[in-house]
Design an enzyme around this catalytic site. Structure first.
Site, PDB file in Angstrom:
ATOM      1  N   SER A 214       0.879  -1.331  -0.256  1.00  0.00           N
ATOM      2  CA  SER A 214       0.073  -0.255  -0.201  1.00  0.00           C
ATOM      3  C   SER A 214       0.935   0.869   0.223  1.00  0.00           C
ATOM      4  O   SER A 214       0.110   2.479  -0.541  1.00  0.00           O
ATOM      5  CB  SER A 214      -0.580   0.204   1.098  1.00  0.00           C
ATOM      6  OG  SER A 214       0.070  -0.462   2.480  1.00  0.00           O
TER       7      SER A 214
ATOM      8  N   GLU B 231       4.137   1.695  10.685  1.00  0.00           N
ATOM      9  CA  GLU B 231       4.770   0.383  10.829  1.00  0.00           C
ATOM     10  C   GLU B 231       5.598   0.186  12.665  1.00  0.00           C
ATOM     11  O   GLU B 231       6.415   0.435  12.171  1.00  0.00           O
ATOM     12  CB  GLU B 231       5.464   0.230   9.915  1.00  0.00           C
ATOM     13  CG  GLU B 231       5.792  -1.276   9.917  1.00  0.00           C
ATOM     14  CD  GLU B 231       4.782  -2.356   9.518  1.00  0.00           C
ATOM     15  OE1 GLU B 231       4.339  -3.185   9.329  1.00  0.00           O
ATOM     16  OE2 GLU B 231       4.687  -3.783  10.673  1.00  0.00           O
TER      17      GLU B 231
ATOM     18  N   ASP C   7       2.501   2.298  16.552  1.00  0.00           N
ATOM     19  CA  ASP C   7       1.831   1.785  16.481  1.00  0.00           C
ATOM     20  C   ASP C   7       0.665   3.103  15.769  1.00  0.00           C
ATOM     21  O   ASP C   7       0.607   4.057  16.505  1.00  0.00           O
ATOM     22  CB  ASP C   7       0.658   1.794  18.239  1.00  0.00           C
ATOM     23  CG  ASP C   7      -1.020   1.316  17.823  1.00  0.00           C
ATOM     24  OD1 ASP C   7      -1.061   0.928  17.319  1.00  0.00           O
ATOM     25  OD2 ASP C   7      -0.561   0.880  18.994  1.00  0.00           O
TER      26      ASP C   7
ATOM     27  N   ASP D 130      -4.947  -1.516   7.838  1.00  0.00           N
ATOM     28  CA  ASP D 130      -5.252  -2.704   7.140  1.00  0.00           C
ATOM     29  C   ASP D 130      -4.406  -2.981   8.751  1.00  0.00           C
ATOM     30  O   ASP D 130      -3.072  -3.444   7.746  1.00  0.00           O
ATOM     31  CB  ASP D 130      -4.262  -2.502   6.031  1.00  0.00           C
ATOM     32  CG  ASP D 130      -4.034  -3.612   5.604  1.00  0.00           C
ATOM     33  OD1 ASP D 130      -4.757  -4.585   5.486  1.00  0.00           O
ATOM     34  OD2 ASP D 130      -3.739  -3.900   4.841  1.00  0.00           O
TER      35      ASP D 130
END
Ligand code: SAM
Length: 287
Positions: free
Chosen positions: A100, A120, A148, A169
């Site tokens: 993405s 990430e 986070d 996601d």
């Protein structure tokens, strides 16, 4: 805790649905001259090799993008998706798969200050992502944090651009991810009601997964915002003992008006291309 590695799944049917929709949304947002921000709360490693051991372990791309490519679909949404992925590869080859962050970045503009914020948490994936992003030489356009994504979202909404897509996601390995997605959307809409939100989720026999779209619809309805919900199921492969993930869905709040007709055309072609057996199908509903 985070044993999930997206590399195993890169280019599978769920990525096909998610990334084809992501492209359509970012294209719509970048059609206007004003800048946009894309916030990717669970970014992954950004780029994946489809020909290394990691992807080969499950070969999920074979039941995903490889199969789709062989059918030469007509729907513009799918053609656009295949063309964008092809752009990361040598002509005729399919070795690299963009996650993405790279799908979104590919569509952002240099001439206006479009921004991409990536979060990430996995140490290995965030390191890989940082290395991949560095190669882009994208300067200030891309900002990356090992953090986070659920927590960070609160601090980053609304973005200065006031036009934005938030992609949520997670890997849903931990049960609490379902509740966190619901709260992230609820909180996001309070802070930034006009943003476009896109949630991906797996369709698996687990009450939390089953209830998620209903809960998301309730939040969107309570906020008075339009929504769209699309699912794709490839069904069972009778020859396989372990089926893996066979279905997934995307839920969007404030979707582009162009998305529903585009998916109405694309989803049946996805089922034709990727459907395997019992349980295959698609659904599309919108408020
Ligand atoms: N969005 C990516 C794509 O489409 O290419 C795939 C992301 S993958 C489904 C989920 C990622 O979230 C994994 O790389 C995992 O390490 C990461 N992750 C898990 N929990 C997280 C959290 N709380 N915040 C940020 N990243 C997290």
């Amino acid at each position: 805790m985070f044993s999930y590695r997206h590399g195993f799944h890169a280019g599978n049917h769920a990525d096909v649905l998610k990334h084809a929709v992501l492209i359509a949304v970012v294209r719509h947002l970048t059609a206007k001259p004003t800048p946009i921000t894309v916030v990717d709360t669970h970014a992954g490693a950004g780029l994946y090799r489809l020909d290394d051991d990691f992807a080969d372990t499950s070969g999920e791309a074979r039941d995903g993008i490889f199969k789709l490519r062989e059918t030469h679909p007509e729907a513009p949404l799918l053609k656009d998706y295949l063309a964008l992925v092809a752009g990361f590869n040598r002509p005729g080859e399919l070795r690299i798969y963009p996650g993405s962050p790279f799908v979104a970045q590919h569509l952002l503009r240099q001439e206006v200050p479009d921004r991409l914020w990536l979060f990430e948490m996995h140490p290995t994936d965030s390191k890989a992502l940082a290395a991949h992003v560095e190669q882009l030489d994208a300067g200030r356009q891309v900002r990356l944090q090992r953090a986070d994504g659920f927590e960070q979202l609160k601090a980053h909404l609304p973005p200065p651009s006031r036009r934005a897509l938030v992609l949520i996601d997670p890997s849903y390995e931990i049960k609490s991810d379902y509740g966190k997605v619901v709260r992230a959307l609820q909180d996001g809409l309070k802070r930034f009601a006009t943003g476009t939100y896109m949630v991906w989720y797996p369709i698996i026999p687990r009450p939390e997964a089953h209830e998620l779209p209903r809960r998301l619809k309730t939040i969107a309805n309570q906020a008075g915002r339009p929504w769209l919900h699309a699912t794709l199921a490839i069904g069972q492969d009778e020859a396989k003992q372990r089926q893996g993930l066979t279905a997934s869905g995307v839920f969007l709040v404030n979707p582009p008006h162009t998305l529903k007709p585009a998916l109405r055309e694309a989803l049946p072609q996805l089922v034709d291309a990727l459907g395997r057996g019992r349980g295959k199908g698609q659904t599309l509903e919108a408020s």
